[in-house]
Design an enzyme around this catalytic site. Structure first.
Site, mmCIF file in Angstrom:
data_model
loop_
_atom_site.group_PDB
_atom_site.id
_atom_site.type_symbol
_atom_site.label_atom_id
_atom_site.label_comp_id
_atom_site.label_asym_id
_atom_site.label_seq_id
_atom_site.Cartn_x
_atom_site.Cartn_y
_atom_site.Cartn_z
ATOM 1 N N LYS A 138 -16.679 63.601 2.582
ATOM 2 C CA LYS A 138 -17.413 63.509 3.848
ATOM 3 C C LYS A 138 -17.857 64.910 4.235
ATOM 4 C CE LYS A 138 -16.738 62.118 8.682
ATOM 5 N NZ LYS A 138 -15.728 61.795 9.716
ATOM 6 N N TYR A 170 -12.627 65.546 4.400
ATOM 7 C CA TYR A 170 -13.629 65.818 5.429
ATOM 8 C C TYR A 170 -13.869 67.312 5.399
ATOM 9 C CZ TYR A 170 -15.811 65.844 10.096
ATOM 10 O OH TYR A 170 -16.681 65.996 11.151
#
EC number: 4.3.3.7
Length: 305
Positions: A164, A135
């Site tokens: 992400k 992320y």
């Protein structure tokens, strides 16, 4: 390895009135995601108030959510922690419990360089054999994982499957796609001020890692599909533009403040927020309810008691 695509919904953690984890609420929310076409779910992210949960609560959520999902949809958990060791320990726990995948981040506040970032991520990814991802959210974590670092990780780890992205930088998307050549799937947040949903899909990204799907799951699934033909592209633009005002409202405050308020408006088990968050109230709550009513969200998704 799992090929993540479409709508990947980052879910909140529902609480009971006495501040315990509401696992019945989790079941209701997860069943709803599956019903409306969500491709996979993400648990214990920032939308899940993860920093306000104890380690024991996080482990209980992993254990119970895997049982609730029961293989019906891929479920990934955040293994992000303050240290590399804590991240690998939790990732290994998730793997042992049967998670479909885990997500790692750079630990917040430490502000490490790219060499340290690679070593941290490399150690984390080496600790498990299940699919994993990163992320990349420098606004919350203070460090951007650069495309060259992502490429190096991709070369080293066959189980690194998803990036992400949550930063307002289309060059980042282009470079990751160019360097990794699609091996690592790019999925992006749906934060309106970044507005990288359409650019992500345009450069070959496979979907969105979103919070909007908590409220409009079917619509989020439509605007999160990979661009494989002109019909999908046109439907994506149409739906994304239509629902953009609702996304703006959902991001008025940090996640999951408005998400939980919207779920509660629908009669779904959003529950309260843990302190120091404050529950959404007053005129802003009324504006949210009015918008949801005007856009047909309450008529479609409201639970009739």
């Amino acid at each position: 390895m799992i090929q993540l695509h479409g709508s990947w919904v980052a879910m909140p953690t529902p609480f009971t009135e006495n501040n315990k984890i509401d696992f019945n609420g989790f079941e209701t929310l997860i069943d709803r995601q599956i019903k409306y076409g969500t491709s996979q779910i993400f648990i214990l992210g920032s939308a899940g108030e993860v920093t306000l949960l104890t380690l024991e609560e996080k482990k209980a959520i992993v254990h119970e959510v895997i049982k609730i999902v029961n293989g019906r949809i891929p479920v990934f958990f955040s293994a992000a922690s303050m240290t590399t060791q804590a991240s690998t320990d939790f990732a290994q726990y998730c793997e042992k419990e049967g998670a479909d995948g885990v997500i790692f981040t750079v630990p917040p506040y430490v502000l490490i360089n790219q060499t340290a970032t690679f070593i941290h991520m490399d150690t984390c990814m080496s600790s498990v054999s299940i699919p994993c991802g990163i992320y990349n959210n420098p606004s919350r974590l203070g460090v951007q994982v650069m495309p060259e670092t992502i490429k190096k990780l991709s070369d080293a780890h066959p189980n690194f499957v998803v990036d992400k992205e949550a930063l307002p930088n289309v060059e980042q998307l282009v470079q990751v796609q160019r360097l990794c050549q699609g091996k690592v799937k790019i999925m992006c947040c749906d934060f309106p001020k970044y507005s990288i949903v359409l650019p992500t899909l345009a450069v070959g990204g496979t979907g969105t890692a979103n919070i909007g799907g908590n409220i409009i799951p079917e619509e989020a699934a439509l605007y999160s599909r990979p661009w494989t033909d002109m019909k999908i592209i046109e439907e994506c633009r149409e739906n994304y533009f239509k629902w953009f005002p609702l996304l703006q409202e959902l991001y008025t405050f940090s996640n999951p403040v408005v998400i939980k308020a919207a779920l509660n408006i629908l009669g779904l088990p959003g529950g309260h927020l843990r302190k120091p968050y404050q529950d959404y109230a007053g005129n802003k709550l009324k504006e949210l309810e009015n918008l949801m009513g005007e856009m047909g969200v309450i008529d479609k998704y409201g639970v009739k008691n």
